[in-house]
Design an enzyme around this catalytic site. Structure first.
Site, PDB file in Angstrom:
ATOM      1  N   LEU A  21     -11.875  11.497   5.593  1.00 22.44           N
ATOM      2  CA  LEU A  21     -11.569  12.701   4.809  1.00 22.44           C
ATOM      3  C   LEU A  21     -11.181  12.367   3.378  1.00 22.44           C
ATOM      4  O   LEU A  21     -11.368  13.162   2.467  1.00 22.44           O
ATOM      5  CB  LEU A  21     -10.424  13.477   5.472  1.00 22.44           C
ATOM      6  CG  LEU A  21     -10.738  14.069   6.843  1.00 22.44           C
ATOM      7  CD1 LEU A  21      -9.471  14.596   7.508  1.00 22.44           C
ATOM      8  CD2 LEU A  21     -11.767  15.185   6.712  1.00 22.44           C
ATOM      9  N   GLY A  22     -10.602  11.201   3.179  1.00 25.94           N
ATOM     10  CA  GLY A  22     -10.189  10.839   1.831  1.00 25.94           C
ATOM     11  C   GLY A  22      -9.440   9.525   1.833  1.00 25.94           C
ATOM     12  O   GLY A  22      -9.073   9.005   2.887  1.00 25.94           O
ATOM     13  N   GLY A  24      -6.417   7.269  -0.614  1.00 30.09           N
ATOM     14  CA  GLY A  24      -5.507   7.251  -1.753  1.00 30.09           C
ATOM     15  C   GLY A  24      -5.103   5.816  -2.020  1.00 30.09           C
ATOM     16  O   GLY A  24      -5.788   4.878  -1.587  1.00 30.09           O
ATOM     17  N   GLY A  27      -3.460   4.890   1.554  1.00 26.49           N
ATOM     18  CA  GLY A  27      -3.892   5.484   2.816  1.00 26.49           C
ATOM     19  C   GLY A  27      -5.360   5.827   2.882  1.00 26.49           C
ATOM     20  O   GLY A  27      -5.993   6.094   1.867  1.00 26.49           O
ATOM     21  N   ARG A  28      -5.910   5.769   4.110  1.00 29.99           N
ATOM     22  CA  ARG A  28      -7.210   6.361   4.396  1.00 29.99           C
ATOM     23  C   ARG A  28      -6.954   7.437   5.421  1.00 29.99           C
ATOM     24  O   ARG A  28      -6.181   7.227   6.359  1.00 29.99           O
ATOM     25  CB  ARG A  28      -8.160   5.337   5.006  1.00 29.99           C
ATOM     26  CG  ARG A  28      -8.739   4.418   3.978  1.00 29.99           C
ATOM     27  CD  ARG A  28      -9.585   3.378   4.620  1.00 29.99           C
ATOM     28  NE  ARG A  28     -10.038   2.472   3.589  1.00 29.99           N
ATOM     29  CZ  ARG A  28     -11.234   1.913   3.572  1.00 29.99           C
ATOM     30  NH1 ARG A  28     -12.061   2.126   4.555  1.00 29.99           N
ATOM     31  NH2 ARG A  28     -11.571   1.109   2.596  1.00 29.99           N
ATOM     32  N   VAL A  29      -7.598   8.577   5.226  1.00 29.03           N
ATOM     33  CA  VAL A  29      -7.334   9.692   6.133  1.00 29.03           C
ATOM     34  C   VAL A  29      -8.615  10.027   6.884  1.00 29.03           C
ATOM     35  O   VAL A  29      -9.667  10.239   6.271  1.00 29.03           O
ATOM     36  CB  VAL A  29      -6.812  10.917   5.347  1.00 29.03           C
ATOM     37  CG1 VAL A  29      -6.460  12.043   6.299  1.00 29.03           C
ATOM     38  CG2 VAL A  29      -5.600  10.552   4.502  1.00 29.03           C
ATOM     39  N   LYS A  44      -3.672   9.751   9.048  1.00 35.05           N
ATOM     40  CA  LYS A  44      -3.555   8.935   7.821  1.00 35.05           C
ATOM     41  C   LYS A  44      -3.178   7.526   8.236  1.00 35.05           C
ATOM     42  O   LYS A  44      -2.138   7.312   8.875  1.00 35.05           O
ATOM     43  CB  LYS A  44      -2.492   9.550   6.908  1.00 35.05           C
ATOM     44  CG  LYS A  44      -2.307   8.821   5.584  1.00 35.05           C
ATOM     45  CD  LYS A  44      -1.430   9.648   4.654  1.00 35.05           C
ATOM     46  CE  LYS A  44      -1.080   8.892   3.380  1.00 35.05           C
ATOM     47  NZ  LYS A  44      -0.315   9.717   2.445  1.00 35.05           N
ATOM     48  N   ASP A 135       5.079  14.287  -6.984  1.00 38.89           N
ATOM     49  CA  ASP A 135       3.713  13.778  -7.157  1.00 38.89           C
ATOM     50  C   ASP A 135       2.717  14.925  -7.028  1.00 38.89           C
ATOM     51  O   ASP A 135       1.677  14.791  -6.377  1.00 38.89           O
ATOM     52  CB  ASP A 135       3.418  12.676  -6.135  1.00 38.89           C
ATOM     53  CG  ASP A 135       2.174  11.852  -6.508  1.00 38.89           C
ATOM     54  OD1 ASP A 135       1.721  11.944  -7.672  1.00 38.89           O
ATOM     55  OD2 ASP A 135       1.651  11.146  -5.641  1.00 38.89           O
TER      56      ASP A 135
HETATM   57  P1  ATP Z   1      -2.063   8.822  -3.322  1.00 37.96           P
HETATM   58  O1  ATP Z   1      -3.094   8.021  -4.046  1.00 37.96           O
HETATM   59  O2  ATP Z   1      -1.940  10.231  -3.847  1.00 37.96           O
HETATM   60  O3  ATP Z   1      -0.742   8.151  -3.127  1.00 37.96           O
HETATM   61  P2  ATP Z   1      -2.270   8.632  -0.465  1.00 37.96           P
HETATM   62  O4  ATP Z   1      -2.688   7.229  -0.169  1.00 37.96           O
HETATM   63  O5  ATP Z   1      -0.827   8.941  -0.251  1.00 37.96           O
HETATM   64  O6  ATP Z   1      -2.705   9.079  -1.874  1.00 37.96           O
HETATM   65  P3  ATP Z   1      -3.086  11.197   0.592  1.00 37.96           P
HETATM   66  O7  ATP Z   1      -2.858  11.830  -0.741  1.00 37.96           O
HETATM   67  O8  ATP Z   1      -2.181  11.620   1.689  1.00 37.96           O
HETATM   68  O9  ATP Z   1      -3.117   9.606   0.470  1.00 37.96           O
HETATM   69  O10 ATP Z   1      -4.599  11.468   1.070  1.00 37.96           O
HETATM   70  C1  ATP Z   1      -5.700  11.030   0.289  1.00 37.96           C
HETATM   71  C2  ATP Z   1      -6.792  12.103   0.317  1.00 37.96           C
HETATM   72  O11 ATP Z   1      -7.232  12.328   1.691  1.00 37.96           O
HETATM   73  C3  ATP Z   1      -6.337  13.481  -0.168  1.00 37.96           C
HETATM   74  O12 ATP Z   1      -6.440  13.592  -1.578  1.00 37.96           O
HETATM   75  C4  ATP Z   1      -7.320  14.410   0.577  1.00 37.96           C
HETATM   76  O13 ATP Z   1      -8.574  14.465  -0.086  1.00 37.96           O
HETATM   77  C5  ATP Z   1      -7.531  13.696   1.911  1.00 37.96           C
HETATM   78  N1  ATP Z   1      -6.606  14.215   2.934  1.00 37.96           N
HETATM   79  C6  ATP Z   1      -5.335  13.789   3.146  1.00 37.96           C
HETATM   80  N2  ATP Z   1      -4.754  14.444   4.161  1.00 37.96           N
HETATM   81  C7  ATP Z   1      -5.674  15.331   4.617  1.00 37.96           C
HETATM   82  C8  ATP Z   1      -5.663  16.328   5.664  1.00 37.96           C
HETATM   83  N3  ATP Z   1      -4.580  16.510   6.410  1.00 37.96           N
HETATM   84  N4  ATP Z   1      -6.776  17.071   5.852  1.00 37.96           N
HETATM   85  C9  ATP Z   1      -7.867  16.891   5.052  1.00 37.96           C
HETATM   86  N5  ATP Z   1      -7.943  15.959   4.059  1.00 37.96           N
HETATM   87  C10 ATP Z   1      -6.872  15.198   3.832  1.00 37.96           C
END
Ligand code: ATP
Ligand code: MG
Length: 278
Positions: A21-22, A24, A27-29, A44, A135
């Site tokens: 899904l994404g 960051g 994290g990978r979701v 995540k 954030d």
């Molecule tokens: P960051 O770089 O902001 O610190 P991160 O590693 O904490 O990111 P998230 O922001 O939680 O990760 O998630 C990364 C991406 O994954 C989000 O921008 C979104 O596109 C996708 N995503 C996260 N959680 C969900 C969810 N519950 N449902 C659908 N897509 C999601």
């Protein structure tokens, strides 16, 4: 690591993995299906190695503790968490609408108003619990199955009973007091809300410059221009939030009551944002 309710722990093999899904910074979701109950969720996955490189166990623990207590229709639910030798996994509500970064921008003013109004509701709720998100950005706002906003990613959130000095957040959204490393309060979320509303209405961030230093200069000098295409009320909303002095910056309580947010078409939107389950 304990899960929120001391419920039986999960493991990775309890889930069927679907699409990514994404991703960051840490994290990978993934879209997943819980094999036992058939629930569709977002998982995540964070490598412990990366948590230590980009973040810290203390930051993560804070994210989990803060996030798991928050229940609001515009805040993404965190149901549970578990870990194995390499990774930590967060079981999240799946937001099928994806994140706001994926939207074609600028969006129409009524659409921007609806998204901003719901984000204000989510932030005001967090603030009422003494939590600053810290954030806020398009990537961290998701759209749920009902099409409404779900505020996500509490990785930088903090209980803000005291003024803090930690540098956090994303450059484009950094409030001037953060850019100059002064103590800050939850008013940083109000500034970031102004940046977010600007991006939705104008299609670009207000302070972005070719280099990091120049962007920081524009933030601290509060140098930006709002195109004529933006309505007078929306301009007033933006300029009330994008105030260098946190004491003069519009609070979230006032943002909720701002005439741009309360424009008549919002009666339809506020209905959209309520359901019997809330
Ligand atoms: P960051 O770089 O902001 O610190 P991160 O590693 O904490 O990111 P998230 O922001 O939680 O990760 O998630 C990364 C991406 O994954 C989000 O921008 C979104 O596109 C996708 N995503 C996260 N959680 C969900 C969810 N519950 N449902 C659908 N897509 C999601
Ligand atoms: Mg994120």
């Amino acid at each position: 690591m304990r899960n929120p309710n001391n419920a039986p722990a999960f493991c990775k093999s309890d889930f069927e993995f679907g699409k990514l899904l994404g991703r960051g910074a840490v994290g990978r979701v993934w879209l997943v299906r819980e094999k036992r109950l058939g629930r569709i969720l977002a998982l995540k996955c964070m490598r412990k190695r990366d948590i230590l490189r980009y973040s810290s166990p203390a930051v993560l623990r804070r994210e989990l503790c803060v996030h798991s207590t928050l229940r609001h229709r515009n805040v993404l639910r965190l149901y549970n968490w578990f870990s194995d030798s390499d990774n930590i996994y967060l079981l999240l509500e799946y937001a099928p609408g994806g994140d706001l970064f994926a939207l074609h921008r600028p969006v129409s003013e009524p659409r921007a108003r609806k998204l901003v109004a719901q984000t204000v509701e989510a932030l005001a709720f967090c603030h009422s619990r003494g939590i600053a998100h810290r954030d806020l950005k398009l990537e961290n706002i998701l759209l749920g199955a009902d099409g409404n906003v779900r505020l996500a990613d509490f990785g930088w959130s903090a209980k803000d009973t005291q003024r803090r000095t930690t540098l956090c957040g994303t450059l484009d959204y950094l409030a001037p007091e953060l850019a100059t490393q002064k103590p800050h309060t939850r008013a940083v979320d109000a500034w970031a809300l102004g940046v977010l509303a600007f991006e939705l209405l104008v299609g670009r961030a207000p302070f972005t410059a070719p280099g990091r230093k120049e962007t920081l200069q524009r933030i601290t000098a509060c140098t930006y221009t709002i195109p004529q295409s933006v309505s007078p009320l929306a301009r007033q909303f933006l300029s009330s939030l994008l105030q260098t002095d946190p004491a003069k910056r519009m609070s979230l309580a006032d943002a909720r009551r701002h005439p741009w947010i309360l424009k008549p078409s919002d009666s339809i939107q506020s209905k959209e944002n309520s359901s019997p389950k809330d």
